[in-house]
Scaffold this motif. Structure first.
Motif, PDB file in Angstrom:
ATOM      1  N   GLY A   9       0.975  -0.949   0.106  1.00 35.61           N
ATOM      2  CA  GLY A   9       0.020   0.230   0.067  1.00 35.61           C
ATOM      3  C   GLY A   9       0.430   1.887  -0.136  1.00 35.61           C
ATOM      4  O   GLY A   9       0.725   2.252  -1.161  1.00 35.61           O
ATOM      5  N   ASN A  10       1.568   1.577   0.911  1.00 35.66           N
ATOM      6  CA  ASN A  10       2.977   3.281   1.066  1.00 35.66           C
ATOM      7  C   ASN A  10       3.163   2.892  -0.615  1.00 35.66           C
ATOM      8  O   ASN A  10       3.290   4.065  -0.637  1.00 35.66           O
ATOM      9  N   SER A  11       4.260   1.307  -0.556  1.00 36.02           N
ATOM     10  CA  SER A  11       4.987   1.596  -1.748  1.00 36.02           C
ATOM     11  C   SER A  11       3.985   2.332  -2.907  1.00 36.02           C
ATOM     12  O   SER A  11       4.207   3.202  -3.366  1.00 36.02           O
ATOM     13  N   LEU A  12       3.089   2.130  -3.294  1.00 34.85           N
ATOM     14  CA  LEU A  12       1.782   2.463  -4.683  1.00 34.85           C
ATOM     15  C   LEU A  12       1.320   4.178  -4.288  1.00 34.85           C
ATOM     16  O   LEU A  12       1.408   4.373  -5.611  1.00 34.85           O
ATOM     17  N   ILE A  13       0.942   4.586  -3.287  1.00 37.73           N
ATOM     18  CA  ILE A  13       0.119   5.644  -2.828  1.00 37.73           C
ATOM     19  C   ILE A  13       2.081   6.912  -3.410  1.00 37.73           C
ATOM     20  O   ILE A  13       1.543   7.366  -3.386  1.00 37.73           O
ATOM     21  N   ASN A  14       3.047   6.011  -2.418  1.00 36.78           N
ATOM     22  CA  ASN A  14       4.299   7.173  -3.052  1.00 36.78           C
ATOM     23  C   ASN A  14       4.486   7.241  -3.944  1.00 36.78           C
ATOM     24  O   ASN A  14       4.814   8.247  -4.768  1.00 36.78           O
ATOM     25  N   ARG A  15       5.022   5.669  -5.082  1.00 34.60           N
ATOM     26  CA  ARG A  15       4.640   5.776  -6.567  1.00 34.60           C
ATOM     27  C   ARG A  15       4.007   7.100  -7.685  1.00 34.60           C
ATOM     28  O   ARG A  15       3.917   7.915  -7.839  1.00 34.60           O
ATOM     29  N   ALA A  16       2.234   6.814  -6.415  1.00 30.80           N
ATOM     30  CA  ALA A  16       1.644   7.284  -8.069  1.00 30.80           C
ATOM     31  C   ALA A  16       1.115   9.286  -7.344  1.00 30.80           C
ATOM     32  O   ALA A  16       1.333   9.908  -7.920  1.00 30.80           O
ATOM     33  N   TYR A  17       1.854   9.314  -5.787  1.00 26.16           N
ATOM     34  CA  TYR A  17       1.748  10.505  -5.759  1.00 26.16           C
ATOM     35  C   TYR A  17       3.038  11.555  -6.627  1.00 26.16           C
ATOM     36  O   TYR A  17       2.691  12.428  -6.667  1.00 26.16           O
ATOM     37  N   TYR A  18       4.135  11.108  -6.413  1.00 24.17           N
ATOM     38  CA  TYR A  18       5.131  11.534  -6.840  1.00 24.17           C
ATOM     39  C   TYR A  18       5.366  11.253  -8.428  1.00 24.17           C
ATOM     40  O   TYR A  18       5.889  11.672  -9.091  1.00 24.17           O
ATOM     41  N   ALA A  19       3.950  10.461  -9.686  1.00 21.85           N
ATOM     42  CA  ALA A  19       3.794  10.392 -10.631  1.00 21.85           C
ATOM     43  C   ALA A  19       3.238  11.392 -11.434  1.00 21.85           C
ATOM     44  O   ALA A  19       2.936  11.767 -12.180  1.00 21.85           O
ATOM     45  N   THR A  20       1.816  12.333 -10.319  1.00 27.36           N
ATOM     46  CA  THR A  20       1.418  13.942 -11.065  1.00 27.36           C
ATOM     47  C   THR A  20       1.353  14.637  -9.476  1.00 27.36           C
ATOM     48  O   THR A  20       1.318  14.069  -8.420  1.00 27.36           O
ATOM     49  N   SER A  21       1.253  16.233  -9.717  1.00 29.66           N
ATOM     50  CA  SER A  21       1.161  17.112  -8.830  1.00 29.66           C
ATOM     51  C   SER A  21      -0.871  16.986  -8.872  1.00 29.66           C
ATOM     52  O   SER A  21      -0.656  18.252  -7.676  1.00 29.66           O
ATOM     53  N   LEU A  22      -1.722  16.490  -9.019  1.00 30.99           N
ATOM     54  CA  LEU A  22      -3.172  16.599  -9.558  1.00 30.99           C
ATOM     55  C   LEU A  22      -3.639  16.153  -8.341  1.00 30.99           C
ATOM     56  O   LEU A  22      -2.726  15.499  -7.047  1.00 30.99           O
ATOM     57  N   VAL A 276     -20.372  12.013 -19.200  1.00 33.04           N
ATOM     58  CA  VAL A 276     -19.215  12.691 -20.288  1.00 33.04           C
ATOM     59  C   VAL A 276     -18.395  12.499 -19.553  1.00 33.04           C
ATOM     60  O   VAL A 276     -18.286  13.180 -18.782  1.00 33.04           O
ATOM     61  N   ILE A 277     -17.090  11.198 -20.869  1.00 32.66           N
ATOM     62  CA  ILE A 277     -16.443  11.193 -19.702  1.00 32.66           C
ATOM     63  C   ILE A 277     -14.964  11.619 -19.888  1.00 32.66           C
ATOM     64  O   ILE A 277     -14.646  12.558 -21.235  1.00 32.66           O
ATOM     65  N   GLN A 278     -14.150  12.382 -18.763  1.00 41.01           N
ATOM     66  CA  GLN A 278     -13.223  14.198 -18.618  1.00 41.01           C
ATOM     67  C   GLN A 278     -12.835  13.243 -18.943  1.00 41.01           C
ATOM     68  O   GLN A 278     -12.407  12.279 -18.587  1.00 41.01           O
ATOM     69  N   GLN A 279     -11.360  14.145 -18.869  1.00 40.43           N
ATOM     70  CA  GLN A 279     -10.169  13.286 -19.169  1.00 40.43           C
ATOM     71  C   GLN A 279      -8.780  12.859 -17.950  1.00 40.43           C
ATOM     72  O   GLN A 279      -9.859  13.989 -16.720  1.00 40.43           O
ATOM     73  N   SER A 280      -8.507  12.127 -18.205  1.00 37.75           N
ATOM     74  CA  SER A 280      -8.272  11.527 -17.015  1.00 37.75           C
ATOM     75  C   SER A 280      -7.123  12.280 -15.821  1.00 37.75           C
ATOM     76  O   SER A 280      -6.421  12.955 -17.430  1.00 37.75           O
ATOM     77  N   PHE A 281      -6.810  11.461 -14.804  1.00 36.14           N
ATOM     78  CA  PHE A 281      -4.922  12.077 -14.829  1.00 36.14           C
ATOM     79  C   PHE A 281      -4.363  11.247 -15.646  1.00 36.14           C
ATOM     80  O   PHE A 281      -3.375  11.865 -15.536  1.00 36.14           O
ATOM     81  N   PHE A 282      -4.406  10.059 -15.648  1.00 34.26           N
ATOM     82  CA  PHE A 282      -3.667   9.297 -16.330  1.00 34.26           C
ATOM     83  C   PHE A 282      -3.924   9.045 -17.508  1.00 34.26           C
ATOM     84  O   PHE A 282      -4.971   8.666 -17.923  1.00 34.26           O
ATOM     85  N   ASN A 283      -2.878   8.239 -18.768  1.00 38.95           N
ATOM     86  CA  ASN A 283      -3.869   7.839 -20.148  1.00 38.95           C
ATOM     87  C   ASN A 283      -3.999   6.343 -19.732  1.00 38.95           C
ATOM     88  O   ASN A 283      -3.131   5.840 -19.155  1.00 38.95           O
ATOM     89  N   THR A 284      -5.013   5.452 -19.347  1.00 40.02           N
ATOM     90  CA  THR A 284      -5.044   3.748 -19.138  1.00 40.02           C
ATOM     91  C   THR A 284      -5.739   3.656 -20.073  1.00 40.02           C
ATOM     92  O   THR A 284      -6.583   4.379 -21.166  1.00 40.02           O
TER      93      THR A 284
END
Length: 284
Positions: A9-22, A276-284
């Motif tokens: 859990g901590n590892s993944l949320i840290n990865r996500a946090y530093y991948a975006t500033s949104l 209507v799907i708005q632009q997401s934070f990441f390209n998925t």
């Protein structure tokens, strides 16, 4: 076939946090990775482990363990709390235990589980847990690049067995965790020593290392993930199935996680939002 997805859990949320500033980017990124792997491996059971906010047995062994690390940013702490709340609403089993790191809980669960187990993490230390029943899915960059490691890949890539990665790190240390290792020994040199000597203890008898034997052996103890933590584990209480409920969907809609809300594999067709799907934070 039953498959347990064991999440760092901590590892993944840290990865996500530093991948975006949104805003809410860490929470969104966490669930983007989580759902991707649930769908990819067809997980039948899901567990997420977290670090407890307390010192561990490693701090008692070495008071400089992880010294110098910056405290968690306030906005990340808020998103960590929100992530746990969403997981709870989803009915996902979570574990944390004072005195131990999430790594130790994952190590213990991976050994107790008789089910095929996939560990999802951004932490290379988890590679030491790989065996015939346990594979590691390692996030490399951002939140979309994930690579699978089994024993064969580790031996091909590093020239050692998964368990010998403990010996390698004992020699090379780890600046992020403030594990000293042996002076002047980097990863390439450590791999050469272990290829020759097999263990850090044997390598420490080398004339170039013998004066650092205490540091090396302490580093090994700090590095090894515990696989025998005293904890209650019942795989039958960790079942996860799709589709998820309308209650969960509503919580994701509140957070405007529109791309996840539109993933038809996650929800009942009747519950899907007409939006209507708005632009997401990441390209998925």
């Amino acid at each position: 076939m039953e498959t347990l997805l064991l999440v760092d859990g901590n590892s993944l949320i840290n990865r996500a946090y530093y991948a975006t500033s949104l805003i809410n980017g860490a929470t969104y990124g966490f669930f983007t990775m989580l759902f991707k792997e649930i769908l990819d491996i067809k997980a039948t059971h899901v567990i997420v482990t977290f670090d407890a906010r307390a010192k561990t047995f490693r701090h008692e062994m070495y008071d400089q363990y992880k010294a110098g690390r910056k405290p968690m940013p306030d906005d990340l702490a808020e998103q960590l709390f929100d992530t746990k709340e969403l997981l709870s609403i989803m009915g996902v089993k979570m574990f944390e235990k004072p005195g131990f790191e999430a790594d130790d809980l994952m190590g213990t669960i991976s050994r107790l589980s008789k089910t095929k187990t996939v560990i999802l993490t951004a932490d290379r230390d988890m590679l030491q847990l790989v065996n015939d029943n346990v594979h590691v899915y390692l996030t490399k960059t951002g939140v979309t690049h994930i690579e699978e490691y089994d024993s064969a890949r580790i031996e091909k890539e590093f020239g050692v067995t998964p368990r010998q990665l403990i010996e390698v790190k004992a020699l090379m240390g780890d600046t992020s965790d403030n594990i000293p290792g042996a002076r002047g020994v980097g990863e390439k040199t450590a791999l050469k020593y272990i290829a020759q000597y097999k263990t850090a203890e044997a390598a420490s008898q080398d004339p170039k290392l013998i004066d650092q034997i205490d540091s090396i052996m302490m580093s090994r103890k700090l590095t090894e993930i515990k696989c025998d933590v005293d904890m209650e584990f019942d795989i039958t209480k960790c079942v996860f199935s799709l589709p998820m409920s309308r209650e969960v969907l509503d919580e994701f809609k509140k957070r405007r996680f529109n791309t996840l809300c539109a993933k038809r594999e996650l929800w009942n067709e009747a519950d899907l939002p007409k939006m209507v799907i708005q632009q997401s934070f990441f390209n998925t």
